[in-house]
Write an enzyme that holds these catalytic residues in place. Structure first.
Site, PDB file in Angstrom:
ATOM      1  N   ASN A 179       0.871  -1.177   0.000  1.00  0.00           N
ATOM      2  CA  ASN A 179       0.000   0.000   0.000  1.00  0.00           C
ATOM      3  C   ASN A 179       0.908   1.227   0.000  1.00  0.00           C
ATOM      4  O   ASN A 179       1.454   1.598   1.028  1.00  0.00           O
ATOM      5  CB  ASN A 179      -0.888  -0.019   1.251  1.00  0.00           C
ATOM      6  N   LYS A 222       0.102   4.249  -0.446  1.00  0.00           N
ATOM      7  CA  LYS A 222      -0.541   5.479   0.032  1.00  0.00           C
ATOM      8  C   LYS A 222      -0.240   6.626  -0.943  1.00  0.00           C
ATOM      9  O   LYS A 222      -0.232   6.410  -2.143  1.00  0.00           O
ATOM     10  CB  LYS A 222      -0.101   5.770   1.468  1.00  0.00           C
ATOM     11  N   HIS A 233      -9.827   1.482   4.074  1.00  0.00           N
ATOM     12  CA  HIS A 233      -8.601   1.659   4.853  1.00  0.00           C
ATOM     13  C   HIS A 233      -8.878   2.650   5.987  1.00  0.00           C
ATOM     14  O   HIS A 233      -9.643   3.597   5.814  1.00  0.00           O
ATOM     15  CB  HIS A 233      -7.465   2.173   3.959  1.00  0.00           C
ATOM     16  N   SER A 285       2.750  -1.819  10.572  1.00  0.00           N
ATOM     17  CA  SER A 285       4.197  -1.866  10.839  1.00  0.00           C
ATOM     18  C   SER A 285       4.803  -3.243  10.578  1.00  0.00           C
ATOM     19  O   SER A 285       5.661  -3.705  11.333  1.00  0.00           O
ATOM     20  CB  SER A 285       4.492  -1.389  12.271  1.00  0.00           C
ATOM     21  N   GLY A 338       1.895   2.627  10.746  1.00  0.00           N
ATOM     22  CA  GLY A 338       2.867   3.709  10.613  1.00  0.00           C
ATOM     23  C   GLY A 338       3.520   4.119  11.918  1.00  0.00           C
ATOM     24  O   GLY A 338       4.201   5.145  11.979  1.00  0.00           O
ATOM     25  N   GLU A 340      -6.200  -4.442  10.366  1.00  0.00           N
ATOM     26  CA  GLU A 340      -5.160  -3.448  10.597  1.00  0.00           C
ATOM     27  C   GLU A 340      -5.491  -2.645  11.851  1.00  0.00           C
ATOM     28  O   GLU A 340      -6.264  -1.685  11.786  1.00  0.00           O
ATOM     29  CB  GLU A 340      -5.059  -2.493   9.402  1.00  0.00           C
ATOM     30  N   GLU A 384      -7.310   5.054   7.107  1.00  0.00           N
ATOM     31  CA  GLU A 384      -7.043   6.467   6.790  1.00  0.00           C
ATOM     32  C   GLU A 384      -8.214   7.075   6.029  1.00  0.00           C
ATOM     33  O   GLU A 384      -8.491   8.269   6.151  1.00  0.00           O
ATOM     34  CB  GLU A 384      -5.719   6.582   6.013  1.00  0.00           C
TER      35      GLU A 384
HETATM   36  P1  PGA Z   1       2.350   0.505   7.754  1.00  0.00           P
HETATM   37  O1  PGA Z   1       0.947   0.753   7.005  1.00  0.00           O
HETATM   38  O2  PGA Z   1       2.916  -0.777   7.250  1.00  0.00           O
HETATM   39  O3  PGA Z   1       3.195   1.699   7.360  1.00  0.00           O
HETATM   40  O4  PGA Z   1       2.062   0.474   9.210  1.00  0.00           O
HETATM   41  C1  PGA Z   1       0.050  -0.297   6.817  1.00  0.00           C
HETATM   42  C2  PGA Z   1      -1.203   0.194   6.142  1.00  0.00           C
HETATM   43  O5  PGA Z   1      -1.646   1.309   6.433  1.00  0.00           O
HETATM   44  O6  PGA Z   1      -1.791  -0.513   5.303  1.00  0.00           O
END
Ligand code: PGA
Length: 252
Positions: free
Chosen positions: A10, A12, A95, A213, A169, A163, A97
């Site tokens: 992903n 982003k 997601h 992460s 993140g 998630e 976000e």
């Molecule tokens: P990350 O993001 O691996 O940077 O924690 C995962 C995601 O948001 O899908």
């Protein structure tokens, strides 16, 4: 039941075309024939470059979002037909976000998954609790509500990504024990909700990815958990060597 793992990048809102192209050229030369299904979710303006550069590499491409209606006056949104036309086979729906930054409800996420699946685009639907919700003991309630919103819409087919928002993140990965316990519960709850609605898909066949992460150093211990069927990777998917290392960790 054995389920083929999925490892998904992903990106982003990262990368421009030259960076995307360089990443995809390396994937094309270095990936080979992975045991896992490998997916890449770039921003919309990168789709053409990514699809063209990957060529026949064993990577399927997807959009990071899709509108819940087939067409219409929706400035800034992208339709399922446009994603398919750009060479996508998958789409991320819900997601955290997008749920947080765009106030997407579980019903809207369900509508997106429904229209995607109806047109042959596979939805990867994200669910997960915030840190406050976990501390308050509300994880199961939150996940059950997110699943209900999805299943009420009745998508023909979907896969899930668990998630935990507090792990995205932040470098705070769920331990394998915590992720396994939550994902085993999620699979059981999915089974209950699918059965209650007479849905054809089974919880046993549904892939449930873990995200939050995931890095080359923790991928191996996480993938060993029986209810973790792969990863949705953000930060560590931006570097091609680290993404390839996570795919490699899912080989055995
Ligand atoms: P990350 O993001 O691996 O940077 O924690 C995962 C995601 O948001 O899908």
């Amino acid at each position: 039941m054995s389920r083929r793992s999925i490892v998904a990048a992903n990106w982003k809102m990262h990368k421009v075309r030259a960076e995307a192209s360089s990443f995809c050229q390396t994937m094309r030369t270095d990936l080979g024939a992975p045991a896992a299904e490998v997916l890449l979710f770039p921003s919309f303006p990168l789709l053409d470059t990514v699809v063209a550069t990957l060529g026949d590499a064993a990577v399927a491409v997807g959009g990071q979002d899709v509108h819940g209606e087939a067409a219409g006056a929706h400035t800034g949104d992208v339709s399922v037909a446009q994603l398919l036309d750009a060479g996508c086979r998958w789409v991320v729906c819900g997601h955290s976000e997008r749920r947080a930054n765009h106030d997407e409800t579980s019903a809207q996420v369900g509508a997106k998954a429904k229209i995607a699946a109806a047109h042959g685009l596979l939805p990867l639907v994200c669910v997960g609790e915030t840190g406050d919700q976990r501390s308050a003991g509300e994880t199961e309630k939150v996940l059950a509500e997110q699943l209900a919103g999805l299943l009420d819409a009745g998508p023909e087919r979907f896969e899930l990504a668990y998630e935990p928002v507090w792990a995205i993140g932040t470098g705070l990965t769920a331990t394998p024990e915590m992720a396994q316990a939550t994902q085993a519960w999620l699979r059981a709850e999915l089974g209950r909700q699918l059965a209650a609605r007479g849905h054809a898909q089974t919880a046993e066949a549904t892939r449930i990815l873990y995200g939050g992460s995931v890095k080359p150093h923790n991928a191996g211990e996480l993938i060993a958990a029986s209810d973790i069927d792969g990863f949705l990777v953000g930060g560590a998917s931006l570097d091609v060597a680290s993404f390839l290392a996570i795919i490699a960790a899912c080989e055995s």
